[in-house]
Scaffold this active site. Sequence first.
Site, mmCIF file in Angstrom:
data_model
loop_
_atom_site.group_PDB
_atom_site.id
_atom_site.type_symbol
_atom_site.label_atom_id
_atom_site.label_comp_id
_atom_site.label_asym_id
_atom_site.label_seq_id
_atom_site.Cartn_x
_atom_site.Cartn_y
_atom_site.Cartn_z
ATOM 1 N N GLY A 37 0.802 -1.229 0.000
ATOM 2 C CA GLY A 37 0.000 0.000 0.000
ATOM 3 C C GLY A 37 0.829 1.271 0.000
ATOM 4 N N SER A 38 2.086 1.175 -0.425
ATOM 5 C CA SER A 38 2.901 2.403 -0.426
ATOM 6 C C SER A 38 2.359 3.428 -1.436
ATOM 7 C CB SER A 38 4.372 2.085 -0.710
ATOM 8 O OG SER A 38 4.538 1.606 -2.017
ATOM 9 N N ASN A 39 1.760 2.934 -2.521
ATOM 10 C CA ASN A 39 1.180 3.881 -3.487
ATOM 11 C C ASN A 39 -0.114 4.492 -2.957
ATOM 12 O OD1 ASN A 39 2.828 4.014 -6.081
ATOM 13 N ND2 ASN A 39 2.826 1.831 -5.559
ATOM 14 N N LYS A 63 -16.122 -15.437 -8.836
ATOM 15 C CA LYS A 63 -15.540 -14.131 -9.127
ATOM 16 C C LYS A 63 -16.646 -13.082 -9.254
ATOM 17 C CE LYS A 63 -12.567 -11.971 -12.546
ATOM 18 N NZ LYS A 63 -11.227 -12.134 -13.021
ATOM 19 N N MET A 88 -4.157 -7.215 -7.002
ATOM 20 C CA MET A 88 -3.690 -8.417 -7.695
ATOM 21 C C MET A 88 -4.821 -9.315 -8.216
ATOM 22 S SD MET A 88 -0.538 -7.852 -7.650
ATOM 23 C CE MET A 88 0.272 -9.366 -8.128
ATOM 24 N N ARG A 89 -5.946 -8.750 -8.580
ATOM 25 C CA ARG A 89 -7.007 -9.543 -9.202
ATOM 26 C C ARG A 89 -7.325 -8.930 -10.562
ATOM 27 N NH1 ARG A 89 -6.844 -13.925 -6.607
ATOM 28 N NH2 ARG A 89 -8.796 -14.566 -7.554
ATOM 29 N N ASN A 113 -4.727 1.893 -13.780
ATOM 30 C CA ASN A 113 -3.849 0.936 -13.098
ATOM 31 C C ASN A 113 -2.409 1.445 -13.148
ATOM 32 O OD1 ASN A 113 -3.041 -1.629 -11.938
ATOM 33 N ND2 ASN A 113 -2.308 -2.217 -13.962
ATOM 34 N N HIS A 137 1.542 0.130 -13.178
ATOM 35 C CA HIS A 137 2.314 -1.085 -13.471
ATOM 36 C C HIS A 137 3.815 -0.756 -13.427
ATOM 37 C CE1 HIS A 137 3.029 -5.090 -15.028
ATOM 38 N NE2 HIS A 137 3.922 -4.554 -15.848
HETATM 39 C C1 GRF Z 1 3.545 -1.372 -7.449
HETATM 40 O O1 GRF Z 1 4.881 -1.583 -7.801
HETATM 41 C C2 GRF Z 1 2.667 -1.339 -8.653
HETATM 42 O O2 GRF Z 1 3.309 -0.912 -9.806
HETATM 43 C C3 GRF Z 1 2.267 -2.792 -8.824
HETATM 44 O O3 GRF Z 1 2.158 -3.279 -7.515
HETATM 45 C C4 GRF Z 1 3.014 -2.538 -6.653
HETATM 46 C C5 GRF Z 1 2.201 -2.098 -5.469
HETATM 47 O O4 GRF Z 1 3.025 -1.590 -4.445
HETATM 48 N N1 GRF Z 1 1.070 -2.912 -9.609
HETATM 49 P P1 GRF Z 1 2.364 -0.979 -3.139
HETATM 50 O O5 GRF Z 1 1.438 -2.014 -2.573
HETATM 51 O O6 GRF Z 1 1.635 0.261 -3.525
HETATM 52 O O7 GRF Z 1 3.516 -0.682 -2.217
#
Ligand code: GRF
Length: 213
Positions: A32-34, A85, A110-111, A127, A129
Amino acid sequence: MSGELVIKSIISSIIKNDNKPLSIAVLASGNGSNLQALIDFSKRPTSSYAIKTVIVNTKFSKALERADKACINNHLIDHNDFPSKSAFEKKILSILLEEEIELIVLAGFMRVLSRNFLRHFENRIINLHPSLLPKHPGLDAINKALLAKDETAGCTVHLVDEGLDTGPIIAQASCPIFHDDDLEALKKRIQSLEHELLPKVVNHIAQSVFKGQ
Ligand code: GRF
């Protein structure tokens, strides 16, 4: 398609009837760092978006704790608790619709979402990536860049379509790969790009929505 054209298609899909910040939902599965970067940016006076809800699909995600700390509504919707699903997605959709979410941000979720789910939020799901798409879609993107001996890596924010990391690209940021990089070193470099890029793109979309009103 250029990033600005993609943003145009996003803003034409958002019908805004108020002057409130753009309501976003963040879906996450991991550290969840983002999400944290989005939370931190949303507190700035220049932010035009608000995180209304956070949804995670595993109790191991640190995103729940981060949302709690920031007093943001959060939901653990574990896909393992649903018979299918479609039942899992129906539950998520009901929350998003109830909270009147305008844009969904997948930040390490991740789904893979079904066509039916996408239909409900057409052109309104983005999204993040960890590669310079179209290079290295799917899992293990950072490792793939190392194995391919690429000289450059980076991250991409793109619109979500039915494919795996195939949607139109909105924005990218790049960094060098050094000859002695290991996975951790490169991941750290890419993540600091992500933490800059994602909130900037979301805020740019939000501001464009207001300009387009
Ligand atoms: C990120 O590197 C993003 O690009 C990928 O999953 C990672 C998530 O990192 N899709 P975080 O959970 O936000 O730390």
